[in-house]
Design a protein around this motif. Sequence first.
Motif, PDB file in Angstrom:
ATOM      1  N   VAL A  19      25.054  85.968  91.885  1.00 49.42           N
ATOM      2  CA  VAL A  19      25.180  85.786  93.329  1.00 49.42           C
ATOM      3  C   VAL A  19      23.953  86.423  93.973  1.00 49.42           C
ATOM      4  O   VAL A  19      23.758  87.636  93.856  1.00 49.42           O
ATOM      5  N   VAL A  20      23.129  85.606  94.579  1.00 51.66           N
ATOM      6  CA  VAL A  20      21.956  86.117  95.308  1.00 51.66           C
ATOM      7  C   VAL A  20      22.211  85.834  96.779  1.00 51.66           C
ATOM      8  O   VAL A  20      22.172  84.687  97.226  1.00 51.66           O
ATOM      9  N   ARG A  21      22.500  86.867  97.517  1.00 52.55           N
ATOM     10  CA  ARG A  21      22.980  86.724  98.885  1.00 52.55           C
ATOM     11  C   ARG A  21      21.921  87.156  99.901  1.00 52.55           C
ATOM     12  O   ARG A  21      20.861  87.660  99.536  1.00 52.55           O
ATOM     13  N   PHE A  22      22.224  86.946 101.175  1.00 52.50           N
ATOM     14  CA  PHE A  22      21.310  87.237 102.278  1.00 52.50           C
ATOM     15  C   PHE A  22      19.973  86.508 102.100  1.00 52.50           C
ATOM     16  O   PHE A  22      18.897  87.080 102.277  1.00 52.50           O
ATOM     17  N   GLN A  23      20.071  85.237 101.731  1.00 45.90           N
ATOM     18  CA  GLN A  23      18.891  84.395 101.540  1.00 45.90           C
ATOM     19  C   GLN A  23      18.915  83.175 102.458  1.00 45.90           C
ATOM     20  O   GLN A  23      18.163  82.218 102.248  1.00 45.90           O
ATOM     21  N   GLY A  24      19.787  83.185 103.476  1.00 46.70           N
ATOM     22  CA  GLY A  24      19.893  82.047 104.377  1.00 46.70           C
ATOM     23  C   GLY A  24      18.808  82.052 105.441  1.00 46.70           C
ATOM     24  O   GLY A  24      18.021  82.997 105.559  1.00 46.70           O
ATOM     25  N   PRO A  25      18.754  81.012 106.250  1.00 43.65           N
ATOM     26  CA  PRO A  25      17.700  80.916 107.265  1.00 43.65           C
ATOM     27  C   PRO A  25      17.725  82.050 108.285  1.00 43.65           C
ATOM     28  O   PRO A  25      16.675  82.518 108.726  1.00 43.65           O
ATOM     29  N   ARG A  26      18.907  82.538 108.654  1.00 48.35           N
ATOM     30  CA  ARG A  26      18.959  83.625 109.634  1.00 48.35           C
ATOM     31  C   ARG A  26      18.531  84.962 109.015  1.00 48.35           C
ATOM     32  O   ARG A  26      18.021  85.831 109.715  1.00 48.35           O
ATOM     33  N   ALA A  27      18.740  85.092 107.725  1.00 48.35           N
ATOM     34  CA  ALA A  27      18.414  86.357 107.072  1.00 48.35           C
ATOM     35  C   ALA A  27      16.916  86.512 106.860  1.00 48.35           C
ATOM     36  O   ALA A  27      16.310  87.497 107.280  1.00 48.35           O
ATOM     37  N   ASN A  28      16.321  85.526 106.190  1.00 52.04           N
ATOM     38  CA  ASN A  28      14.900  85.671 105.850  1.00 52.04           C
ATOM     39  C   ASN A  28      14.148  84.334 105.829  1.00 52.04           C
ATOM     40  O   ASN A  28      13.065  84.240 105.255  1.00 52.04           O
ATOM     41  N   GLY A  29      14.734  83.304 106.447  1.00 49.24           N
ATOM     42  CA  GLY A  29      14.043  82.019 106.492  1.00 49.24           C
ATOM     43  C   GLY A  29      14.372  81.092 105.349  1.00 49.24           C
ATOM     44  O   GLY A  29      13.792  80.021 105.232  1.00 49.24           O
ATOM     45  N   MET A  30      15.271  81.482 104.463  1.00 51.56           N
ATOM     46  CA  MET A  30      15.745  80.646 103.363  1.00 51.56           C
ATOM     47  C   MET A  30      14.620  80.258 102.398  1.00 51.56           C
ATOM     48  O   MET A  30      14.343  79.090 102.169  1.00 51.56           O
ATOM     49  N   PRO A  31      13.951  81.253 101.797  1.00 47.55           N
ATOM     50  CA  PRO A  31      12.897  80.927 100.824  1.00 47.55           C
ATOM     51  C   PRO A  31      13.486  80.298  99.566  1.00 47.55           C
ATOM     52  O   PRO A  31      14.649  80.534  99.231  1.00 47.55           O
ATOM     53  N   GLU A  32      12.674  79.492  98.885  1.00 49.82           N
ATOM     54  CA  GLU A  32      13.107  78.955  97.596  1.00 49.82           C
ATOM     55  C   GLU A  32      13.162  80.085  96.571  1.00 49.82           C
ATOM     56  O   GLU A  32      12.292  80.961  96.546  1.00 49.82           O
ATOM     57  N   LEU A  33      14.171  80.039  95.718  1.00 49.59           N
ATOM     58  CA  LEU A  33      14.363  81.075  94.701  1.00 49.59           C
ATOM     59  C   LEU A  33      13.891  80.568  93.345  1.00 49.59           C
ATOM     60  O   LEU A  33      14.554  80.733  92.323  1.00 49.59           O
ATOM     61  N   HIS A  34      12.726  79.949  93.353  1.00 52.31           N
ATOM     62  CA  HIS A  34      12.214  79.264  92.165  1.00 52.31           C
ATOM     63  C   HIS A  34      11.933  80.229  91.017  1.00 52.31           C
ATOM     64  O   HIS A  34      11.973  79.848  89.846  1.00 52.31           O
ATOM     65  N   LYS A  35      11.640  81.494  91.324  1.00 50.88           N
ATOM     66  CA  LYS A  35      11.321  82.457  90.272  1.00 50.88           C
ATOM     67  C   LYS A  35      12.510  82.727  89.354  1.00 50.88           C
ATOM     68  O   LYS A  35      12.343  83.259  88.258  1.00 50.88           O
ATOM     69  N   LEU A  36      13.702  82.347  89.813  1.00 47.24           N
ATOM     70  CA  LEU A  36      14.898  82.576  88.988  1.00 47.24           C
ATOM     71  C   LEU A  36      15.061  81.540  87.890  1.00 47.24           C
ATOM     72  O   LEU A  36      15.788  81.773  86.923  1.00 47.24           O
ATOM     73  N   THR A  37      14.417  80.390  88.032  1.00 46.04           N
ATOM     74  CA  THR A  37      14.649  79.290  87.103  1.00 46.04           C
ATOM     75  C   THR A  37      14.313  79.651  85.656  1.00 46.04           C
ATOM     76  O   THR A  37      15.140  79.433  84.757  1.00 46.04           O
ATOM     77  N   PRO A  38      13.128  80.184  85.346  1.00 44.47           N
ATOM     78  CA  PRO A  38      12.855  80.517  83.942  1.00 44.47           C
ATOM     79  C   PRO A  38      13.807  81.562  83.382  1.00 44.47           C
ATOM     80  O   PRO A  38      14.249  81.447  82.224  1.00 44.47           O
ATOM     81  N   THR A  39      14.156  82.570  84.193  1.00 45.48           N
ATOM     82  CA  THR A  39      15.046  83.638  83.710  1.00 45.48           C
ATOM     83  C   THR A  39      16.432  83.105  83.395  1.00 45.48           C
ATOM     84  O   THR A  39      16.972  83.328  82.299  1.00 45.48           O
ATOM     85  N   LEU A  40      17.043  82.401  84.336  1.00 40.07           N
ATOM     86  CA  LEU A  40      18.392  81.877  84.107  1.00 40.07           C
ATOM     87  C   LEU A  40      18.381  80.800  83.027  1.00 40.07           C
ATOM     88  O   LEU A  40      19.329  80.689  82.232  1.00 40.07           O
ATOM     89  N   GLY A  41      17.326  79.990  82.992  1.00 39.61           N
ATOM     90  CA  GLY A  41      17.218  78.967  81.957  1.00 39.61           C
ATOM     91  C   GLY A  41      17.137  79.570  80.571  1.00 39.61           C
ATOM     92  O   GLY A  41      17.719  79.050  79.605  1.00 39.61           O
ATOM     93  N   LEU A  42      16.419  80.669  80.443  1.00 39.68           N
ATOM     94  CA  LEU A  42      16.305  81.350  79.155  1.00 39.68           C
ATOM     95  C   LEU A  42      17.655  81.887  78.698  1.00 39.68           C
ATOM     96  O   LEU A  42      18.043  81.731  77.529  1.00 39.68           O
ATOM     97  N   LEU A  43      18.401  82.503  79.604  1.00 39.05           N
ATOM     98  CA  LEU A  43      19.727  83.029  79.240  1.00 39.05           C
ATOM     99  C   LEU A  43      20.669  81.898  78.859  1.00 39.05           C
ATOM    100  O   LEU A  43      21.476  82.037  77.923  1.00 39.05           O
ATOM    101  N   GLN A  44      20.562  80.766  79.551  1.00 41.61           N
ATOM    102  CA  GLN A  44      21.386  79.604  79.199  1.00 41.61           C
ATOM    103  C   GLN A  44      21.023  79.106  77.807  1.00 41.61           C
ATOM    104  O   GLN A  44      21.905  78.777  76.996  1.00 41.61           O
ATOM    105  N   ASP A  45      19.731  79.065  77.501  1.00 37.56           N
ATOM    106  CA  ASP A  45      19.293  78.623  76.178  1.00 37.56           C
ATOM    107  C   ASP A  45      19.750  79.559  75.068  1.00 37.56           C
ATOM    108  O   ASP A  45      19.886  79.148  73.905  1.00 37.56           O
TER     109      ASP A  45
END
Length: 622
Positions: A475-501
Amino acid sequence: MTIHPVIAAVTERIRRRSQPTRQAYLARMMHARRAGPIRNELPCSNLAHACAASGSTDKATLVDGVAVNIAIVSAYNDMLSAHQPLETYPAVLKQAAAELGAVAQFAGGVPAMCDGVTQGEAGMDLSLFSRDTIALATAVALSHNVFDGALCLGVCDKIVPGLLIGALAFGHLPVIFVPAGPMPSGLSNAEKAKIRQLYAEGKIGREGLLEAESRAYHAPGTCTFYGTANTNQMLMELMGLHVPGTAFVNPGTPLRDALTVQAGRRAVQLARGVHLAPLYEVVDERSIVNGMVGLLATGGSTNHALHVPAIAAAAGIVVDWDDLTELSSVVPLLARVYPNGSADVNQFHAAGGMGFVVRELLSGSLLHREVCTVAGSDLADYAREPYLDPQGQLTWREAPASSGDTAILRPLGDPFSADGGLRVLTGRLGRAVIKTSALKPEHHTVQAPARVFDTQEALQAAFKRGELEQDFVAVVRFQGPRANGMPELHKLTPTLGLLQDRGFKVALVTDGRMSGASGKVPAAIHVSPECLAGGPLARVRDGDVLRVDAQRGELTALVPDTEWATRVPAVLNVDTQHWGCGRELFGFARALAVSAEQGGGFIAACPPPTVSAPVLSEQVLA
């Protein structure tokens, strides 16, 4: 033409829901259209300013008050590989207009940030808001009101939606979108993803990663994966805003050059009334539905769950995620392009591309065919592909009758999936969207304990400490447009993908968004309402069992009702994310931002006045 009953029902529901706002929008456009450009009525000093920098020929043409004047609005800059080729386009378009006895003026430039450069950096917090800023800049460029039509030059993520939202405020004009095309293929997407995971594991260093990334992104043109930028190009084709077949022709080729010239010529023809295609007629309920169908059929970016409602709203049309979900139930997945497969957009284009997709969808009555486009009044124009005849003249032929590679592109009768792979999740945690087209069936449902983080950096730090070698829902929270502009969380993809693999069942739940290049890890994104707006995701605690179920459309926390009711939502001081890299200038945007389902920006929070069509029509007639 008979239309599929679900497509017809969704379109009619949107039409009924939108009737008050759409009628008010059309009334404003009719008023502007009847008033026309003010060029012929300007005081002499004003007109002299409009022509002062023009050459003698253009000045004489503009002053006579008869010739057509086309605005060029461009997102050119050197930072975006997709936009760098646009540097030379204004001269080409001006010459194309001049050959028809018209004028094209560069009306203005709009900002254009590269999400690839800002991923995971402070500047990414401005990315979503840049869409609305571009819309405002487009309006400023066209506000001189001396133009008979417009050419919008742009390609990438927030830029095309922003240009279109801004242009819709001038919907009485014909508008054509002009892209530059994808760069030639470099390092394969599969190899790129593999190297990123090796870097995440610490098995290769920064030097090796940079070498691989530089082979992937190596030349002028759009990045070749099927992310938000290339999804934009699909959308412009399906909505009838491109010269047909323009989307995926490489820059710097004779065919691309010919298509750019044709865009300039066609803009002049439309402004002269050869075919009546004001933007307000091109963008209607049917073309919005056509765009959503294309999004689903090609497995496009989830960012368009934000952009499509925002674009529609600018035309007075109200779209929600339930519309997307219902369409997804009957629109089959016809394409597998990275991240939904291993192929890139050049391979997709070579296999048959957009012409093949449009023809297949039309054959299944999944698209509205008789719609207004910049090419004509039949979407079948986009089921053809451009080419240069032996004399070097631009012409069109029917798209291939069969796919050139069924591992990339399939016919309607043999799709990759019977549905479009975009679902709405609802439940105790709110509403979210999930893209299933890139997920293996065994990853459609994840039920596991929550690990709660307030930033993507905190998740990565936990991974490096070895704390995430387990089944879990991040759960990665406080990432909505009102909080910080809703940046893409693309840096999480390799990490979560590796754990899934590694065999762990993992999923992501966030009120933020993912990159258009993300896909293989189940991600319930755009959770609404966001935490900072009182969203229930702020009640989740480490260890709560969460269920992300794309099959049933469920997003919930398996916590006893009595305990959940007494939970105090977490509070986070996000002020530290509101300064640096220009973020302090966007406090108003964060304060005004609407929900993700409404588009996530700030323009929709300040809608134009609702003026009834009959009253405005009487004013016009008076």
